[in-house]
Motif scaffolding. Structure first.
Motif, PDB file in Angstrom:
ATOM      1  N   LEU A  17      -3.535   2.824   0.953  1.00 38.92           N
ATOM      2  CA  LEU A  17      -2.161   2.287   1.059  1.00 38.92           C
ATOM      3  C   LEU A  17      -1.257   3.297   0.867  1.00 38.92           C
ATOM      4  O   LEU A  17      -0.304   3.512   1.713  1.00 38.92           O
ATOM      5  N   ASN A  18      -1.186   3.961  -0.191  1.00 40.22           N
ATOM      6  CA  ASN A  18      -0.313   5.214  -0.537  1.00 40.22           C
ATOM      7  C   ASN A  18      -0.423   6.304   0.459  1.00 40.22           C
ATOM      8  O   ASN A  18       0.744   6.967   0.632  1.00 40.22           O
ATOM      9  N   ARG A  19      -1.498   6.598   0.982  1.00 37.51           N
ATOM     10  CA  ARG A  19      -1.608   7.632   2.229  1.00 37.51           C
ATOM     11  C   ARG A  19      -0.964   7.082   3.498  1.00 37.51           C
ATOM     12  O   ARG A  19      -0.389   7.835   4.315  1.00 37.51           O
ATOM     13  N   ILE A  20      -0.693   5.564   3.763  1.00 43.15           N
ATOM     14  CA  ILE A  20      -0.492   5.178   5.205  1.00 43.15           C
ATOM     15  C   ILE A  20       0.842   4.749   5.186  1.00 43.15           C
ATOM     16  O   ILE A  20       1.599   4.925   6.032  1.00 43.15           O
ATOM     17  N   LEU A  21       1.444   4.066   4.013  1.00 46.95           N
ATOM     18  CA  LEU A  21       2.606   3.260   4.004  1.00 46.95           C
ATOM     19  C   LEU A  21       3.646   4.297   4.101  1.00 46.95           C
ATOM     20  O   LEU A  21       3.714   5.617   3.593  1.00 46.95           O
ATOM     21  N   THR A  22       4.739   4.065   4.844  1.00 47.46           N
ATOM     22  CA  THR A  22       6.090   5.119   5.005  1.00 47.46           C
ATOM     23  C   THR A  22       7.277   4.239   4.566  1.00 47.46           C
ATOM     24  O   THR A  22       7.571   2.957   4.834  1.00 47.46           O
ATOM     25  N   PRO A  23       8.256   5.235   3.960  1.00 46.42           N
ATOM     26  CA  PRO A  23       9.591   4.330   3.544  1.00 46.42           C
ATOM     27  C   PRO A  23      10.334   3.572   4.991  1.00 46.42           C
ATOM     28  O   PRO A  23      10.965   2.685   4.646  1.00 46.42           O
ATOM     29  N   GLU A  24      10.055   4.203   6.054  1.00 43.80           N
ATOM     30  CA  GLU A  24      10.771   3.837   7.383  1.00 43.80           C
ATOM     31  C   GLU A  24      10.251   2.677   7.641  1.00 43.80           C
ATOM     32  O   GLU A  24      10.872   1.951   8.704  1.00 43.80           O
ATOM     33  N   GLN A  25       9.018   2.205   7.557  1.00 45.65           N
ATOM     34  CA  GLN A  25       8.495   1.175   8.404  1.00 45.65           C
ATOM     35  C   GLN A  25       9.000  -0.062   8.246  1.00 45.65           C
ATOM     36  O   GLN A  25       9.709  -0.502   7.504  1.00 45.65           O
ATOM     37  N   HIS A  26       8.665  -0.918   9.553  1.00 45.67           N
ATOM     38  CA  HIS A  26       9.414  -2.359   9.464  1.00 45.67           C
ATOM     39  C   HIS A  26       8.372  -3.341   9.502  1.00 45.67           C
ATOM     40  O   HIS A  26       8.874  -4.640   9.909  1.00 45.67           O
ATOM     41  N   THR A  27       7.218  -2.813   8.961  1.00 39.13           N
ATOM     42  CA  THR A  27       6.152  -4.002   9.227  1.00 39.13           C
ATOM     43  C   THR A  27       5.789  -4.197   7.450  1.00 39.13           C
ATOM     44  O   THR A  27       5.797  -3.282   6.842  1.00 39.13           O
ATOM     45  N   THR A  28       5.616  -5.374   7.308  1.00 38.82           N
ATOM     46  CA  THR A  28       5.028  -5.804   5.693  1.00 38.82           C
ATOM     47  C   THR A  28       3.785  -5.703   5.975  1.00 38.82           C
ATOM     48  O   THR A  28       3.049  -6.601   6.811  1.00 38.82           O
ATOM     49  N   VAL A  29       2.836  -5.106   4.962  1.00 44.17           N
ATOM     50  CA  VAL A  29       1.438  -5.355   5.014  1.00 44.17           C
ATOM     51  C   VAL A  29       0.951  -6.185   4.131  1.00 44.17           C
ATOM     52  O   VAL A  29       1.410  -6.154   2.850  1.00 44.17           O
ATOM     53  N   LEU A  30       0.195  -7.362   4.544  1.00 43.09           N
ATOM     54  CA  LEU A  30      -0.190  -8.312   3.789  1.00 43.09           C
ATOM     55  C   LEU A  30      -1.953  -8.155   3.129  1.00 43.09           C
ATOM     56  O   LEU A  30      -2.538  -8.009   4.132  1.00 43.09           O
ATOM     57  N   LEU A  31      -1.997  -8.212   1.868  1.00 44.81           N
ATOM     58  CA  LEU A  31      -3.443  -8.439   1.387  1.00 44.81           C
ATOM     59  C   LEU A  31      -3.807  -9.881   1.742  1.00 44.81           C
ATOM     60  O   LEU A  31      -2.923 -10.881   1.041  1.00 44.81           O
ATOM     61  N   GLU A  32      -4.930 -10.159   2.234  1.00 45.00           N
ATOM     62  CA  GLU A  32      -5.200 -11.758   2.296  1.00 45.00           C
ATOM     63  C   GLU A  32      -6.080 -12.002   1.137  1.00 45.00           C
ATOM     64  O   GLU A  32      -6.872 -11.315   0.446  1.00 45.00           O
ATOM     65  N   THR A  33      -6.082 -13.088   0.754  1.00 48.39           N
ATOM     66  CA  THR A  33      -6.727 -13.519  -0.420  1.00 48.39           C
ATOM     67  C   THR A  33      -8.084 -13.929   0.076  1.00 48.39           C
ATOM     68  O   THR A  33      -8.432 -14.499   1.230  1.00 48.39           O
ATOM     69  N   MET A  34      -9.177 -13.570  -0.454  1.00 46.61           N
ATOM     70  CA  MET A  34     -10.465 -13.771  -0.011  1.00 46.61           C
ATOM     71  C   MET A  34     -11.240 -14.683  -0.693  1.00 46.61           C
ATOM     72  O   MET A  34     -11.138 -15.206  -1.759  1.00 46.61           O
ATOM     73  N   ALA A  35     -12.424 -14.910  -0.148  1.00 51.05           N
ATOM     74  CA  ALA A  35     -13.347 -15.908  -0.999  1.00 51.05           C
ATOM     75  C   ALA A  35     -14.151 -15.483  -1.970  1.00 51.05           C
ATOM     76  O   ALA A  35     -15.100 -16.151  -2.725  1.00 51.05           O
ATOM     77  N   GLY A  36     -14.065 -14.238  -2.134  1.00 51.44           N
ATOM     78  CA  GLY A  36     -15.120 -13.586  -3.374  1.00 51.44           C
ATOM     79  C   GLY A  36     -16.652 -13.602  -3.060  1.00 51.44           C
ATOM     80  O   GLY A  36     -17.517 -13.580  -3.666  1.00 51.44           O
ATOM     81  N   LYS A  37     -16.849 -13.261  -1.542  1.00 58.04           N
ATOM     82  CA  LYS A  37     -18.152 -13.361  -1.174  1.00 58.04           C
ATOM     83  C   LYS A  37     -18.765 -12.019  -1.251  1.00 58.04           C
ATOM     84  O   LYS A  37     -18.120 -10.807  -1.274  1.00 58.04           O
ATOM     85  N   GLY A  38     -19.950 -11.743  -1.761  1.00 56.51           N
ATOM     86  CA  GLY A  38     -20.570 -10.598  -1.942  1.00 56.51           C
ATOM     87  C   GLY A  38     -19.735  -9.373  -2.945  1.00 56.51           C
ATOM     88  O   GLY A  38     -19.290  -9.969  -4.001  1.00 56.51           O
ATOM     89  N   THR A  39     -19.519  -8.343  -2.466  1.00 55.95           N
ATOM     90  CA  THR A  39     -18.563  -7.359  -3.277  1.00 55.95           C
ATOM     91  C   THR A  39     -17.210  -7.263  -2.887  1.00 55.95           C
ATOM     92  O   THR A  39     -16.610  -6.333  -3.150  1.00 55.95           O
ATOM     93  N   GLU A  40     -16.930  -8.389  -2.113  1.00 56.67           N
ATOM     94  CA  GLU A  40     -15.393  -8.455  -1.762  1.00 56.67           C
ATOM     95  C   GLU A  40     -14.353  -8.331  -2.679  1.00 56.67           C
ATOM     96  O   GLU A  40     -14.349  -8.918  -3.902  1.00 56.67           O
TER      97      GLU A  40
END
Ligand code: FE
Ligand code: FE
Ligand code: ZN
Length: 275
Positions: free
Chosen positions: A127-150
């Motif tokens: 994320l530190n390599r991808i996000l830019t100060p100018e972007q107009h999109t908010t990136v959301l981390l989804e809460t997961m079920a914790g299946k396997g090594t999620e």
């Protein structure tokens, strides 16, 4: 305002998704940025995205949710897999600038045996390599079920990712009701307690979208199998509490239940009736 919608096919373009949403009583929706297996992305047509923006404005839509392919894995032990996730996400974010204000939801990933801490580090670094100060999109981390090594089955893991990302103002969280329940958070008997815990660990101001799914499995099963609203272990009363909850007002609620359009239309009507 109750913003309700569902996952829609993007194969006929953006304006068509807006029209489909209206036809089923929705005022938001979610779509895959490209086919869920992750490969090719269609070129975005500026006339098409502009027409959708007008439709959304004229009909009081909330922000819409773009979902990354669920096959992306930012914290795989395979470098090529991580690289593919990075290129795909960066390209998605570039293209989404055509739809300013959109939410971009992704599954944090599976650490595939490297351990939770290393998984968290790899996701944050990406994320530190991808996000830019100018972007107009908010990136959301989804809460997961914790299946396997999620990664993302515990709120603390999402918080740890947020803490490591410099441009975290561009980050938020999407709460999936099936996933948190399968992860062991008891939203059936103690929705208030789970939201208090979310607030304590992550902060409710980070919560930007909700996925409404019932679950085919009991609390803490770590399975992630979605069920139709009211037909699973969550039950209709839980969804009534969720859509009425004062702390969840104004968020886009997206269904990802096993339905075709008529089924989604019926669930949206059902949920609007509960408000
Ligand atoms: Fe998802
Ligand atoms: Fe989801
Ligand atoms: Zn799921």
């Amino acid at each position: 305002m109750l913003y309700l919608g569902c996952h829609l096919s993007s194969s006929k373009g953006f304006l068509q998704m807006g029209k489909t949403a209206l036809s089923i009583g929705a005022n938001t929706f979610q779509f895959f940025t490209r086919n869920p297996r992750g490969s090719r992305a269609k070129q975005m047509d500026p006339a098409d995205t502009l027409a959708l923006r007008e439709l959304m404005r004229d009909n009081g839509f909330s922000a819409i949710v773009a979902h990354a392919p669920y096959t992306l894995n930012a914290c795989s032990s395979t470098p090529e897999t991580r690289e593919f996730a990075e290129q795909t996400m960066a390209d998605d974010l570039r293209r989404l600038e055509e739809l300013p204000g959109t939410l971009y939801n992704f599954h944090p990933g599976s650490h595939t045996g490297q351990g939770m801490e290393e998984g968290i580090r790899l996701i944050a670094d990406q994320l530190n390599r991808i996000l830019t100060p100018e972007q107009h999109t908010t990136v959301l981390l989804e809460t997961m079920a914790g299946k396997g090594t999620e990664v993302g089955g515990r709120f603390e893991q999402l918080r740890a990712i947020l803490d490591r990302v410099e441009l975290r103002d561009h980050l938020g969280v999407c709460l999936d009701t099936c996933h948190v329940h399968d992860a062991g958070y008891d939203i059936v008997n103690d929705l208030d307690g789970v939201l208090r815990e979310f607030d304590r660990v992550i902060g409710l101001s980070r919560l930007r979208a909700v996925h409404l799914n019932d679950s085919k499995n009991p609390l803490g099963s770590h399975k992630d199998r979605h069920e139709k609203i009211g037909e699973g272990f969550l039950g209709l009363d839980t969804f009534a509490q969720i859509v009425r909850h004062p702390q969840l007002q104004g968020l886009p609620f997206c269904l990802e239940t096993p339905n075709e359009l008529p089924g989604y239309a019926a669930e949206i009507a059902l949920l609007r009736g509960l408000e």
